[in-house]
Design a protein around this motif. Structure first.
Motif, PDB file in Angstrom:
ATOM      1  N   ASN A 166      23.704   3.298 -20.903  1.00  0.00           N
ATOM      2  CA  ASN A 166      22.642   3.993 -20.164  1.00  0.00           C
ATOM      3  C   ASN A 166      23.028   5.431 -19.867  1.00  0.00           C
ATOM      4  O   ASN A 166      22.193   6.331 -19.912  1.00  0.00           O
ATOM      5  N   ALA A 167      24.286   5.672 -19.577  1.00  0.00           N
ATOM      6  CA  ALA A 167      24.739   7.034 -19.289  1.00  0.00           C
ATOM      7  C   ALA A 167      24.619   7.916 -20.527  1.00  0.00           C
ATOM      8  O   ALA A 167      24.196   9.078 -20.445  1.00  0.00           O
ATOM      9  N   ILE A 178      18.785  12.263 -23.401  1.00  0.00           N
ATOM     10  CA  ILE A 178      17.449  12.637 -22.931  1.00  0.00           C
ATOM     11  C   ILE A 178      17.512  13.978 -22.214  1.00  0.00           C
ATOM     12  O   ILE A 178      16.685  14.866 -22.453  1.00  0.00           O
ATOM     13  N   ASP A 179      18.500  14.152 -21.335  1.00  0.00           N
ATOM     14  CA  ASP A 179      18.645  15.417 -20.614  1.00  0.00           C
ATOM     15  C   ASP A 179      18.868  16.580 -21.568  1.00  0.00           C
ATOM     16  O   ASP A 179      18.315  17.674 -21.377  1.00  0.00           O
ATOM     17  N   LEU A 221      22.552   7.442 -23.044  1.00  0.00           N
ATOM     18  CA  LEU A 221      21.122   7.609 -23.303  1.00  0.00           C
ATOM     19  C   LEU A 221      20.541   8.677 -22.382  1.00  0.00           C
ATOM     20  O   LEU A 221      19.781   9.543 -22.816  1.00  0.00           O
ATOM     21  N   GLN A 222      20.899   8.625 -21.109  1.00  0.00           N
ATOM     22  CA  GLN A 222      20.400   9.622 -20.161  1.00  0.00           C
ATOM     23  C   GLN A 222      20.901  11.015 -20.528  1.00  0.00           C
ATOM     24  O   GLN A 222      20.172  11.992 -20.423  1.00  0.00           O
TER      25      GLN A 222
END
Length: 96
Positions: free
Chosen positions: A28-29, A35-36, A31-32
């Motif tokens: 998740n980190a 995205i950022d 992926l985030q």
């Protein structure tokens, strides 16, 4: 005399060769972070194009005048003599 060819009532089906798929796990980190990074790149590209378009300059260094929106009443709208809408026309006919 040559033998007659027989026809099949069901077509012959062939199975495709199996394909190999490679999967990569993403946390998740990660992926985030992706995205950022994509959002910041998109915002930077937007800001780069907006500087010339939204600055209201004509390239001469003189600011152009910005129009002020005014209220449009029903009487103002009717003074423009809009076309009568019968509901049978399509979009193309009405825009022409």
């Amino acid at each position: 005399m040559a033998p007659k060819r027989a026809t099949r009532s069901t077509p012959v089906t062939t199975t495709p060769a199996p394909t190999t798929t490679t999967t990569t796990t993403v946390t998740n980190a990660q992926l985030q972070a992706m995205i950022d990074q994509g959002v910041s790149a998109a915002l930077a590209a937007r800001d780069a194009t907006r500087n010339g378009v939204d600055s209201h300059t004509s390239g001469t260094g003189v600011r152009g005048s910005e129009r002020v929106a005014r209220e449009c009443t029903y009487q103002d709208f009717m003074k423009c003599k809009p076309l009568y809408f019968k509901g049978t026309e399509g979009v193309v006919e009405l825009t022409q």
